[in-house]
Design a protein around this motif. Structure first.
Motif, PDB file in Angstrom:
ATOM      1  N   THR A 275       0.810  -1.213  -0.098  1.00 37.19           N
ATOM      2  CA  THR A 275       0.123   0.033  -0.173  1.00 37.19           C
ATOM      3  C   THR A 275       0.726   1.341   0.162  1.00 37.19           C
ATOM      4  N   SER A 276       2.033   1.195   0.585  1.00 35.07           N
ATOM      5  CA  SER A 276       2.801   2.317   0.797  1.00 35.07           C
ATOM      6  C   SER A 276       3.584   2.452  -0.605  1.00 35.07           C
ATOM      7  N   ASN A 277       3.652   1.519  -1.102  1.00 38.58           N
ATOM      8  CA  ASN A 277       4.483   1.364  -2.617  1.00 38.58           C
ATOM      9  C   ASN A 277       3.568   2.015  -3.597  1.00 38.58           C
ATOM     10  N   LEU A 278       2.208   1.611  -3.438  1.00 35.58           N
ATOM     11  CA  LEU A 278       1.113   2.150  -4.402  1.00 35.58           C
ATOM     12  C   LEU A 278       1.139   3.727  -4.158  1.00 35.58           C
ATOM     13  N   ALA A 279       0.984   4.151  -2.792  1.00 34.25           N
ATOM     14  CA  ALA A 279       1.044   5.330  -2.780  1.00 34.25           C
ATOM     15  C   ALA A 279       2.098   6.348  -3.313  1.00 34.25           C
ATOM     16  N   THR A 280       3.303   5.551  -3.219  1.00 34.95           N
ATOM     17  CA  THR A 280       4.586   6.482  -3.999  1.00 34.95           C
ATOM     18  C   THR A 280       4.248   6.418  -5.703  1.00 34.95           C
TER      19      THR A 280
ATOM     20  N   ALA B 266      -1.362   2.653   4.708  1.00 34.95           N
ATOM     21  CA  ALA B 266      -0.316   1.799   4.986  1.00 34.95           C
ATOM     22  C   ALA B 266       0.054   2.003   6.495  1.00 34.95           C
ATOM     23  N   LEU B 267       0.049   3.390   6.929  1.00 31.52           N
ATOM     24  CA  LEU B 267       0.481   3.577   8.453  1.00 31.52           C
ATOM     25  C   LEU B 267      -0.502   2.922   9.514  1.00 31.52           C
ATOM     26  N   GLY B 268      -1.982   2.771   8.967  1.00 26.59           N
ATOM     27  CA  GLY B 268      -2.732   2.123   9.937  1.00 26.59           C
ATOM     28  C   GLY B 268      -2.720   0.816   9.977  1.00 26.59           C
ATOM     29  N   LEU B 269      -1.938   0.244   8.693  1.00 26.10           N
ATOM     30  CA  LEU B 269      -2.014  -1.238   8.716  1.00 26.10           C
ATOM     31  C   LEU B 269      -0.665  -1.394   9.636  1.00 26.10           C
ATOM     32  N   GLN B 270       0.027  -0.813   9.586  1.00 24.40           N
ATOM     33  CA  GLN B 270       1.330  -0.927  10.547  1.00 24.40           C
ATOM     34  C   GLN B 270       0.914  -0.986  11.916  1.00 24.40           C
ATOM     35  N   ALA B 271       0.094   0.009  12.350  1.00 24.37           N
ATOM     36  CA  ALA B 271      -0.455   0.176  13.749  1.00 24.37           C
ATOM     37  C   ALA B 271      -1.198  -1.163  14.061  1.00 24.37           C
ATOM     38  N   GLN B 272      -2.138  -1.703  13.071  1.00 22.27           N
ATOM     39  CA  GLN B 272      -2.725  -3.164  13.549  1.00 22.27           C
ATOM     40  C   GLN B 272      -1.641  -4.195  13.846  1.00 22.27           C
ATOM     41  N   LEU B 273      -0.516  -4.153  13.161  1.00 20.83           N
ATOM     42  CA  LEU B 273       0.434  -5.216  13.324  1.00 20.83           C
ATOM     43  C   LEU B 273       1.107  -4.824  14.740  1.00 20.83           C
ATOM     44  N   GLY B 274       0.847  -3.956  15.552  1.00 22.08           N
ATOM     45  CA  GLY B 274       1.511  -3.506  16.646  1.00 22.08           C
ATOM     46  C   GLY B 274       2.687  -2.881  16.583  1.00 22.08           C
ATOM     47  N   ALA B 275       3.203  -2.473  17.772  1.00 22.69           N
ATOM     48  CA  ALA B 275       4.449  -1.624  17.540  1.00 22.69           C
ATOM     49  C   ALA B 275       5.801  -2.247  17.091  1.00 22.69           C
TER      50      ALA B 275
ATOM     51  N   ALA C 219       9.499   2.550   9.129  1.00 20.25           N
ATOM     52  CA  ALA C 219       9.908   3.861   8.990  1.00 20.25           C
ATOM     53  C   ALA C 219       9.989   4.286   7.606  1.00 20.25           C
ATOM     54  N   VAL C 220       9.997   3.304   6.707  1.00 20.29           N
ATOM     55  CA  VAL C 220       9.835   3.605   5.196  1.00 20.29           C
ATOM     56  C   VAL C 220       8.412   4.236   5.110  1.00 20.29           C
ATOM     57  N   VAL C 221       7.321   3.600   5.630  1.00 18.01           N
ATOM     58  CA  VAL C 221       6.248   3.940   5.563  1.00 18.01           C
ATOM     59  C   VAL C 221       5.758   5.464   6.327  1.00 18.01           C
ATOM     60  N   ALA C 222       6.374   5.391   7.455  1.00 18.03           N
ATOM     61  CA  ALA C 222       6.334   6.916   7.982  1.00 18.03           C
ATOM     62  C   ALA C 222       7.084   8.024   7.080  1.00 18.03           C
ATOM     63  N   THR C 223       8.149   7.685   6.190  1.00 18.84           N
ATOM     64  CA  THR C 223       8.677   8.458   5.607  1.00 18.84           C
ATOM     65  C   THR C 223       7.852   8.976   4.589  1.00 18.84           C
ATOM     66  N   TYR C 224       7.147   8.102   3.926  1.00 18.22           N
ATOM     67  CA  TYR C 224       6.314   8.445   2.605  1.00 18.22           C
ATOM     68  C   TYR C 224       4.744   9.339   3.172  1.00 18.22           C
TER      69      TYR C 224
ATOM     70  N   GLN D 292      18.184   6.964   5.493  1.00 20.69           N
ATOM     71  CA  GLN D 292      18.376   8.548   6.406  1.00 20.69           C
ATOM     72  C   GLN D 292      18.609   9.497   5.635  1.00 20.69           C
ATOM     73  N   ALA D 293      19.246   9.343   4.436  1.00 20.99           N
ATOM     74  CA  ALA D 293      19.328  10.549   3.392  1.00 20.99           C
ATOM     75  C   ALA D 293      17.977  10.791   2.761  1.00 20.99           C
ATOM     76  N   VAL D 294      17.083   9.756   2.540  1.00 19.62           N
ATOM     77  CA  VAL D 294      16.046  10.178   1.838  1.00 19.62           C
ATOM     78  C   VAL D 294      15.018  10.878   2.652  1.00 19.62           C
ATOM     79  N   ALA D 295      15.091  10.353   3.930  1.00 16.59           N
ATOM     80  CA  ALA D 295      14.130  11.113   4.949  1.00 16.59           C
ATOM     81  C   ALA D 295      14.463  12.471   5.551  1.00 16.59           C
TER      82      ALA D 295
END
Length: 235
Positions: free
Chosen positions: A148-153, A171-180, A187-192, A226-229
């Motif tokens: 989902t993150s990749n499709l966003a890009t 995508a970030l919501g799906l990460q939250a469903q996975l837990g911490a 972090a890639v999802v958070a970057t996008y 790190q450089a991208v973000a």
């Protein structure tokens, strides 16, 4: 979930204890996967090529598929998209003819990555939609979050900003469903999410996502990410 450094340590032990070509091919495929997740395409290509050599001596074509799909991803990361397409595209007929659910999902996800490297963006979006549907059917939230993150890009690169931001938030919501999780995928999802928030003028939220992502990438030694973000944060 716990970062590439820890994954590499485990994989090194798997390679050491592997018995026979099948186990060695599987362990080297895991090594390629972890290297490519860290954008270390020289190590990823080398491990995938070695895995392919071990798989070539076996009757099971799918061990060779696992190696070749990852080698194609590594070649795409290196900008060698013509070679990558030559390697992965011939598998499509076999995937359609007799692959299982998981193999189909991996093919479409990696094919999308290579197509994106070749800047065939609408083909990329189609491939990601195929992979996402398979991940949804399997209940694989981690893979679905990544896709989902990749499709966003891709939608963002096509100029479809509202849809890009909606997909990134999903995508970030799906990460939250996975837990911490504190590994580089989250972090890639958070970057996008940060990127599309910034492009939409939501700067405070964007900076929060960039700071969290940069902290994760710095801890795990992911200098490229790190450089991208960091570049997005500076902009």
């Amino acid at each position: 979930v716990r970062g590439v450094t820890e994954a590499h340590a485990l994989i090194d032990r798997l390679v050491d204890v592997a018995a026979g070509d099948a186990e060695r091919a599987a362990a080297l495929t895991a090594r390629a996967n972890a290297a490519l997740m860290a954008a270390d395409h020289p190590a990823g290509i080398a491990a995938a090529a070695e895995a392919g050599r071990h798989a070539a001596s076996l009757d099971d074509p799918w061990l060779r598929f696992e190696a070749e799909r990852l080698r194609a991803v590594g070649l795409a990361q290196a900008g060698r998209t013509t070679e990558a397409l030559t390697l992965i595209e011939p598998w499509r007929a076999r995937i359609d003819a007799g692959a299982n659910h998981e193999q189909r999902g991996r093919f479409w996800a990696d094919y999308a990555y290579v197509l994106n490297g070749a800047r065939r963006l609408r083909d990329t979006a189609f491939a990601l939609q195929q992979a996402s549907a398979l991940a949804q059917d399997a209940g694989d939230l981690a893979e679905l979050a990544t896709l989902t993150s990749n499709l966003a890009t891709v939608r963002g690169n096509l100029g479809e900003l509202p849809e890009a931001l909606s997909l990134a938030r999903r995508a970030l919501g799906l990460q939250a469903q996975l837990g911490a999780t504190d590994g580089p995928e989250g972090a890639v999802v958070a970057t996008y999410v940060g990127l599309y928030c910034a492009m939409s003028g939501q700067y405070r939220e964007a900076l929060e996502h960039f700071d969290a992502a940069i902290d994760c990438f710095a801890r795990d030694g992911q200098t490229m990410w790190q450089a991208v973000a960091g570049n997005h944060k500076a902009l």
